[in-house]
Design a protein around this motif. Structure first.
Motif, PDB file in Angstrom:
ATOM      1  N   GLU A  45       0.824  -1.208   0.000  1.00  0.00           N
ATOM      2  CA  GLU A  45       0.000   0.000   0.000  1.00  0.00           C
ATOM      3  C   GLU A  45       0.863   1.265   0.000  1.00  0.00           C
ATOM      4  N   GLU A  46       1.897   1.300   0.823  1.00  0.00           N
ATOM      5  CA  GLU A  46       2.769   2.475   0.886  1.00  0.00           C
ATOM      6  C   GLU A  46       3.506   2.674  -0.442  1.00  0.00           C
ATOM      7  N   THR A  47       3.955   1.568  -1.031  1.00  0.00           N
ATOM      8  CA  THR A  47       4.643   1.656  -2.325  1.00  0.00           C
ATOM      9  C   THR A  47       3.695   2.193  -3.394  1.00  0.00           C
ATOM     10  N   ASN A  48       2.464   1.695  -3.413  1.00  0.00           N
ATOM     11  CA  ASN A  48       1.480   2.185  -4.379  1.00  0.00           C
ATOM     12  C   ASN A  48       1.197   3.672  -4.182  1.00  0.00           C
ATOM     13  N   HIS A  49       1.121   4.090  -2.918  1.00  0.00           N
ATOM     14  CA  HIS A  49       0.894   5.500  -2.615  1.00  0.00           C
ATOM     15  C   HIS A  49       2.052   6.357  -3.134  1.00  0.00           C
ATOM     16  N   GLU A  50       3.272   5.906  -2.909  1.00  0.00           N
ATOM     17  CA  GLU A  50       4.448   6.651  -3.381  1.00  0.00           C
ATOM     18  C   GLU A  50       4.487   6.695  -4.909  1.00  0.00           C
ATOM     19  N   LEU A  51       4.138   5.590  -5.549  1.00  0.00           N
ATOM     20  CA  LEU A  51       4.110   5.576  -7.015  1.00  0.00           C
ATOM     21  C   LEU A  51       3.067   6.552  -7.555  1.00  0.00           C
ATOM     22  N   LYS A  52       1.926   6.657  -6.887  1.00  0.00           N
ATOM     23  CA  LYS A  52       0.903   7.619  -7.303  1.00  0.00           C
ATOM     24  C   LYS A  52       1.416   9.046  -7.147  1.00  0.00           C
ATOM     25  N   ARG A  53       2.123   9.318  -6.034  1.00  0.00           N
ATOM     26  CA  ARG A  53       2.705  10.651  -5.828  1.00  0.00           C
ATOM     27  C   ARG A  53       3.722  10.975  -6.910  1.00  0.00           C
ATOM     28  N   ILE A  54       4.579  10.010  -7.225  1.00  0.00           N
ATOM     29  CA  ILE A  54       5.590  10.219  -8.267  1.00  0.00           C
ATOM     30  C   ILE A  54       4.915  10.484  -9.601  1.00  0.00           C
ATOM     31  N   ASN A  55       3.883   9.715  -9.909  1.00  0.00           N
ATOM     32  CA  ASN A  55       3.158   9.904 -11.162  1.00  0.00           C
ATOM     33  C   ASN A  55       2.542  11.294 -11.233  1.00  0.00           C
ATOM     34  N   ARG A  56       1.921  11.734 -10.144  1.00  0.00           N
ATOM     35  CA  ARG A  56       1.308  13.059 -10.102  1.00  0.00           C
ATOM     36  C   ARG A  56       2.376  14.148 -10.281  1.00  0.00           C
ATOM     37  N   ASN A  57       3.526  13.984  -9.606  1.00  0.00           N
ATOM     38  CA  ASN A  57       4.602  14.962  -9.727  1.00  0.00           C
ATOM     39  C   ASN A  57       5.169  14.996 -11.146  1.00  0.00           C
ATOM     40  N   LEU A  58       5.277  13.841 -11.779  1.00  0.00           N
ATOM     41  CA  LEU A  58       5.771  13.806 -13.152  1.00  0.00           C
ATOM     42  C   LEU A  58       4.798  14.486 -14.111  1.00  0.00           C
ATOM     43  N   GLU A  59       3.496  14.321 -13.868  1.00  0.00           N
ATOM     44  CA  GLU A  59       2.513  14.998 -14.705  1.00  0.00           C
ATOM     45  C   GLU A  59       2.633  16.510 -14.563  1.00  0.00           C
ATOM     46  N   ILE A  60       2.814  16.984 -13.330  1.00  0.00           N
ATOM     47  CA  ILE A  60       2.979  18.420 -13.087  1.00  0.00           C
ATOM     48  C   ILE A  60       4.249  18.919 -13.771  1.00  0.00           C
ATOM     49  N   LYS A  61       5.328  18.157 -13.649  1.00  0.00           N
ATOM     50  CA  LYS A  61       6.599  18.546 -14.273  1.00  0.00           C
ATOM     51  C   LYS A  61       6.470  18.577 -15.790  1.00  0.00           C
ATOM     52  N   ASN A  62       5.777  17.614 -16.369  1.00  0.00           N
ATOM     53  CA  ASN A  62       5.586  17.595 -17.818  1.00  0.00           C
ATOM     54  C   ASN A  62       4.795  18.811 -18.290  1.00  0.00           C
ATOM     55  N   ARG A  63       3.752  19.187 -17.543  1.00  0.00           N
ATOM     56  CA  ARG A  63       2.989  20.382 -17.911  1.00  0.00           C
ATOM     57  C   ARG A  63       3.880  21.624 -17.824  1.00  0.00           C
ATOM     58  N   HIS A  64       4.690  21.690 -16.775  1.00  0.00           N
ATOM     59  CA  HIS A  64       5.606  22.824 -16.622  1.00  0.00           C
ATOM     60  C   HIS A  64       6.610  22.861 -17.770  1.00  0.00           C
ATOM     61  N   ASP A  65       7.148  21.713 -18.125  1.00  0.00           N
ATOM     62  CA  ASP A  65       8.115  21.643 -19.233  1.00  0.00           C
ATOM     63  C   ASP A  65       7.490  22.083 -20.548  1.00  0.00           C
ATOM     64  N   GLU A  66       6.222  21.729 -20.760  1.00  0.00           N
ATOM     65  CA  GLU A  66       5.538  22.158 -21.976  1.00  0.00           C
ATOM     66  C   GLU A  66       5.421  23.682 -22.012  1.00  0.00           C
ATOM     67  N   LYS A  67       5.083  24.288 -20.867  1.00  0.00           N
ATOM     68  CA  LYS A  67       4.989  25.746 -20.806  1.00  0.00           C
ATOM     69  C   LYS A  67       6.353  26.384 -21.070  1.00  0.00           C
ATOM     70  N   VAL A  68       7.403  25.810 -20.500  1.00  0.00           N
ATOM     71  CA  VAL A  68       8.756  26.330 -20.722  1.00  0.00           C
ATOM     72  C   VAL A  68       9.129  26.227 -22.194  1.00  0.00           C
ATOM     73  N   ASP A  69       8.812  25.103 -22.811  1.00  0.00           N
ATOM     74  CA  ASP A  69       9.109  24.932 -24.237  1.00  0.00           C
ATOM     75  C   ASP A  69       8.377  25.967 -25.081  1.00  0.00           C
ATOM     76  N   GLU A  70       7.115  26.256 -24.729  1.00  0.00           N
ATOM     77  CA  GLU A  70       6.354  27.272 -25.457  1.00  0.00           C
ATOM     78  C   GLU A  70       7.005  28.643 -25.308  1.00  0.00           C
ATOM     79  N   ARG A  71       7.425  28.975 -24.081  1.00  0.00           N
ATOM     80  CA  ARG A  71       8.082  30.261 -23.853  1.00  0.00           C
ATOM     81  C   ARG A  71       9.391  30.355 -24.626  1.00  0.00           C
ATOM     82  N   LEU A  72      10.164  29.270 -24.654  1.00  0.00           N
ATOM     83  CA  LEU A  72      11.410  29.283 -25.411  1.00  0.00           C
ATOM     84  C   LEU A  72      11.155  29.467 -26.904  1.00  0.00           C
ATOM     85  N   GLU A  73      10.122  28.816 -27.389  1.00  0.00           N
ATOM     86  CA  GLU A  73       9.788  28.945 -28.808  1.00  0.00           C
ATOM     87  C   GLU A  73       9.391  30.383 -29.134  1.00  0.00           C
ATOM     88  N   LYS A  74       8.584  31.003 -28.256  1.00  0.00           N
ATOM     89  CA  LYS A  74       8.211  32.400 -28.456  1.00  0.00           C
ATOM     90  C   LYS A  74       9.446  33.297 -28.384  1.00  0.00           C
TER      91      LYS A  74
END
Length: 100
Positions: A45-74
């Motif tokens: 259960e704890e491992t699954n919880h940590e994996l969910k947290r990591i997944n959520r953090n990676l999704e947030i990081k990917n969205r942030h990276d997309e915004k950064v890429d857009e700003r760099l392109e502009k």
């Protein structure tokens, strides 16, 4: 073929003995299933919880990276526009210097 199945036996065991075997196997299967579920919940259960947290953090990081890429392109587009303006200014300055 008479030894395989008769009216009261199957493989030399009576029907009551087969019922006991089926009951024991069913009980073992249910207990095994319960133990696996409990182990999964308690141990993983704890491992699954940590994996969910990591997944959520990676999704947030990917969205942030997309915004950064857009700003760099502009920014690249603006840089190209500024380079064109600088070249135009340099041409004008050179032409004015040649006139004088």
């Amino acid at each position: 073929m008479g030894w395989l199945i008769t009216q009261h036996t199957f493989l030399s065991l009576g029907w009551d003995e087969w019922a006991s075997i089926a009951t024991i196997l069913t009980s073992l299967a249910l207990i095994g299933r319960w133990l696996i579920k409990k182990a999964k919940k308690d141990l993983l259960e704890e491992t699954n919880h940590e994996l969910k947290r990591i997944n959520r953090n990676l999704e947030i990081k990917n969205r942030h990276d997309e915004k950064v890429d857009e700003r760099l392109e502009k920014g690249d587009k603006k840089l190209d526009e500024h380079e064109i303006l600088i070249q135009d200014h340099e041409r004008r300055i050179k032409r004015l210097e040649e006139e004088y």
